[in-house]
Write a protein that holds these residues in place. Structure first.
Motif, short mmCIF file in Angstrom:
data_model
loop_
_atom_site.label_atom_id
_atom_site.label_comp_id
_atom_site.label_asym_id
_atom_site.label_seq_id
_atom_site.Cartn_x
_atom_site.Cartn_y
_atom_site.Cartn_z
N VAL A 73 33.55 33.97 0.94
CA VAL A 73 34.19 35.27 1.11
C VAL A 73 35.47 35.37 0.29
N PHE A 74 36.28 34.31 0.27
CA PHE A 74 37.62 34.41 -0.30
C PHE A 74 37.78 33.86 -1.71
N ARG A 75 36.79 33.21 -2.25
CA ARG A 75 36.93 32.63 -3.59
C ARG A 75 35.95 33.27 -4.54
N LYS A 76 36.45 33.60 -5.70
CA LYS A 76 35.58 34.18 -6.71
C LYS A 76 34.54 33.16 -7.13
N LYS A 78 32.47 30.81 -9.23
CA LYS A 78 32.72 30.13 -10.50
C LYS A 78 31.46 29.41 -10.92
N PRO A 79 31.28 29.22 -12.22
CA PRO A 79 30.07 28.56 -12.71
C PRO A 79 29.94 27.15 -12.13
N GLY A 80 28.74 26.81 -11.79
CA GLY A 80 28.48 25.47 -11.29
C GLY A 80 28.78 25.28 -9.81
N LEU A 81 29.27 26.33 -9.14
CA LEU A 81 29.59 26.23 -7.72
C LEU A 81 28.38 26.70 -6.91
N SER A 82 27.62 25.75 -6.42
CA SER A 82 26.43 26.12 -5.68
C SER A 82 26.73 26.18 -4.19
#
Length: 154
Positions: A73-76, A78-82
């Motif tokens: 909910v609170f973090r945009k 980012k690539p690689g964040l599964s």
């Protein structure tokens, strides 16, 4: 552990070691989120009842789910964040928290709903704090080295 920041020591150390596979911020948040319950007991003055009822490996699954939701909910994105990396990072952080609390708190039942705590008093409370602090210092050093290595690669 009454001083939640001590949990960040093992969280940072093990989080850095596993950060290639597990989300570090989820690991760190997971390492402290289970202390919401004791914090509420402290603030409300409710010291008569055990205040570590969710501090168990099963409770860690609930904690990891909350961590996953908060990060999503609170973090945009980012690539690689599964989703799996975030959930497992939170779960590992929660389970590390359970182990360190189980070493010193009589009211922690790590294998709840089973009774008993096989970890209680395996090491002394001062040894527990020392271990958390030592892991935190090593974790900070590893984080610093990782940051410097990243800066050199840019």
């Amino acid at each position: 552990m009454p001083l939640t920041p001590f949990h960040l020591g093992p969280g940072l150390f093990f989080g850095i070691l596993t950060s290639r596979f597990l989300d570090l911020s989820a690991f760190l948040l997971g390492s402290v989120i289970l202390d919401i319950e004791p914090f509420i007991a402290l603030v409300s003055g409710n010291f008569e009842n055990p205040h570590h009822q969710f501090t168990s490996f099963l409770g860690g699954i609930l904690g990891a789910s909350i961590v996953w939701l908060m990060i999503r909910v609170f973090r945009k994105r980012k690539p690689g964040l599964s989703n799996l990396s975030v959930f497992l990072g939170g779960l590992a952080g929660c389970w590390i928290h359970v182990i360190f609390d189980a070493l010193m708190h009589y009211d922690v039942l790590p294998f709840w709903p089973l009774e008993g705590n096989p970890f209680l008093n395996l090491i002394s409370i001062p040894q527990n704090y020392f271990l958390c602090l030592t892991l935190g210092i090593i974790g900070l050093a590893l984080f610093y080295l990782r940051t410097k290595r990243y800066e050199r690669s840019i």
